[in-house]
Design an enzyme around this catalytic site. Sequence first.
Site, PDB file in Angstrom:
ATOM      1  N   HIS A   3       0.807  -1.154   0.058  1.00  0.00           N
ATOM      2  CA  HIS A   3       0.082  -0.082  -0.087  1.00  0.00           C
ATOM      3  C   HIS A   3       0.859   1.233   0.063  1.00  0.00           C
ATOM      4  O   HIS A   3       2.000   1.030  -0.232  1.00  0.00           O
ATOM      5  CB  HIS A   3      -0.887  -0.005   1.177  1.00  0.00           C
ATOM      6  CG  HIS A   3      -0.338  -0.337   2.700  1.00  0.00           C
ATOM      7  ND1 HIS A   3       0.608   0.767   3.310  1.00  0.00           N
ATOM      8  CD2 HIS A   3      -0.173  -1.418   3.488  1.00  0.00           C
ATOM      9  CE1 HIS A   3       1.124   0.116   4.302  1.00  0.00           C
ATOM     10  NE2 HIS A   3       0.758  -0.972   4.548  1.00  0.00           N
ATOM     11  N   GLY A  22       9.208   1.306   8.817  1.00  0.00           N
ATOM     12  CA  GLY A  22       8.007   2.048   8.948  1.00  0.00           C
ATOM     13  C   GLY A  22       7.926   2.117  10.425  1.00  0.00           C
ATOM     14  O   GLY A  22       8.159   1.315  11.207  1.00  0.00           O
ATOM     15  N   SER A  38      -2.062  -3.282   5.688  1.00  0.00           N
ATOM     16  CA  SER A  38      -2.535  -4.437   4.663  1.00  0.00           C
ATOM     17  C   SER A  38      -3.548  -4.878   5.314  1.00  0.00           C
ATOM     18  O   SER A  38      -4.411  -5.525   4.421  1.00  0.00           O
ATOM     19  CB  SER A  38      -1.217  -5.472   4.609  1.00  0.00           C
ATOM     20  OG  SER A  38      -0.173  -5.016   4.275  1.00  0.00           O
ATOM     21  N   HIS A  61       3.936   1.038   2.433  1.00  0.00           N
ATOM     22  CA  HIS A  61       5.067   0.345   1.652  1.00  0.00           C
ATOM     23  C   HIS A  61       5.780   1.263   0.562  1.00  0.00           C
ATOM     24  O   HIS A  61       7.209   1.258   0.203  1.00  0.00           O
ATOM     25  CB  HIS A  61       4.622  -0.992   1.146  1.00  0.00           C
ATOM     26  CG  HIS A  61       4.183  -1.783   1.915  1.00  0.00           C
ATOM     27  ND1 HIS A  61       2.746  -2.314   2.109  1.00  0.00           N
ATOM     28  CD2 HIS A  61       4.823  -2.474   3.235  1.00  0.00           C
ATOM     29  CE1 HIS A  61       2.597  -2.917   3.163  1.00  0.00           C
ATOM     30  NE2 HIS A  61       3.696  -3.142   3.881  1.00  0.00           N
TER      31      HIS A  61
HETATM   32  P1  AMP Z   1       4.442  -5.374   6.832  1.00  0.00           P
HETATM   33  O1  AMP Z   1       4.194  -5.516   5.286  1.00  0.00           O
HETATM   34  O2  AMP Z   1       3.271  -4.932   7.461  1.00  0.00           O
HETATM   35  O3  AMP Z   1       5.009  -6.194   7.458  1.00  0.00           O
HETATM   36  O4  AMP Z   1       5.209  -4.130   6.772  1.00  0.00           O
HETATM   37  C1  AMP Z   1       6.401  -3.821   5.974  1.00  0.00           C
HETATM   38  C2  AMP Z   1       7.137  -2.434   6.252  1.00  0.00           C
HETATM   39  O5  AMP Z   1       6.178  -1.605   6.122  1.00  0.00           O
HETATM   40  C3  AMP Z   1       7.320  -2.325   7.953  1.00  0.00           C
HETATM   41  O6  AMP Z   1       8.664  -1.622   8.073  1.00  0.00           O
HETATM   42  C4  AMP Z   1       6.256  -1.369   8.209  1.00  0.00           C
HETATM   43  O7  AMP Z   1       6.674  -0.699   9.432  1.00  0.00           O
HETATM   44  C5  AMP Z   1       6.116  -0.507   7.084  1.00  0.00           C
HETATM   45  N1  AMP Z   1       4.489  -0.283   7.230  1.00  0.00           N
HETATM   46  C6  AMP Z   1       3.616  -0.642   7.272  1.00  0.00           C
HETATM   47  N2  AMP Z   1       2.671   0.214   7.228  1.00  0.00           N
HETATM   48  C7  AMP Z   1       2.992   1.622   6.978  1.00  0.00           C
HETATM   49  C8  AMP Z   1       2.438   2.637   7.004  1.00  0.00           C
HETATM   50  N3  AMP Z   1       1.010   3.304   7.000  1.00  0.00           N
HETATM   51  N4  AMP Z   1       3.484   3.871   7.013  1.00  0.00           N
HETATM   52  C9  AMP Z   1       4.741   3.492   6.904  1.00  0.00           C
HETATM   53  N5  AMP Z   1       5.353   2.387   6.983  1.00  0.00           N
HETATM   54  C10 AMP Z   1       4.375   1.264   6.948  1.00  0.00           C
END
Ligand code: AMP
Length: 280
Positions: free
Chosen positions: A34, A147, A186, A37
Amino acid sequence: MEVIRQIAAAKKHLREESRKGRRIAFVPTMGALHAGHRRLIETAREKADLAVLSIFVNPTQFNDPEDLQNYPRDEEADLRLAEEAGADIAFVPTVEEIYPPGFFTSVNVGRLSTKLEGASRPGHFRGVCTVVLKLLEIVRPDHLVLGLKDAQQFTILQHMVDDLCLDTEVVGVPTVREAGGLACSSRNILLTPQQRRKALCMYRALKRTHFLVKKQGILHTGELLQAIRSAVQTSGVELDYAAIVSRVTLEPLEHVVRGGTYVLIAIRIGKVRLIDNTRI
Ligand code: AMP
């Protein structure tokens, strides 16, 4: 953008790039990409010559099999978004590639990982640290782009990198939000429109906390937490936890320390669990 699925191929390719003097920034993800990412990939692009993304729904960080099964997956859309955002390489391994039969090692970051998210999701951070350390050894990035939406994860991974003297700079990217303020996640696509409206209570509670601290000078965390709890509960969602903690130790604070505090919220709406936070 090149898609690589095998560890050996990823290592070979990335070591060659490093030998040519190209600097690497790495964005680990679980896919269902999204705008958050996207911002991470753009940051990786700015930081280095080569932006590497991984897409891997890591089973060892899920303590709830239903959550793992329901986790959204759409590889085709992910690869499109990653390419548009400027990723050079997408590493997309299978579970067997990362965890072959006989895989036995795990990484434990101790006290930081058993509170907050770790208390609600036992073993979660052991899974996160184990997979991220393995991915870091495969990619060997100069920068690890994470993030700040996952504040505890950020703190724990920064600790792991420092404690183990890993040669990578950890870069934190501020939370990207949808137009109404809901943090991109997500899991948001699992929400009905009504649940999505209810989920906004987290953002509202965080904004209100900022207001109470900055405009009204309230620093006592008991009072601030009370305001958060009532804001969340009146909107009809289940509060998992609200906490005001030190950004360094993640220990609860009695009073807000300006510049050193996280306000963290986790809620459950139906079967979906969401988190959000702010720094004060
Ligand atoms: P995930 O796919 O949820 O494991 O997240 C992968 C990376 O994207 C991690 O470093 C999260 O902290 C970051 N992330 C997820 N959502 C956001 C957001 N809304 N803003 C910034 N970074 C994000």
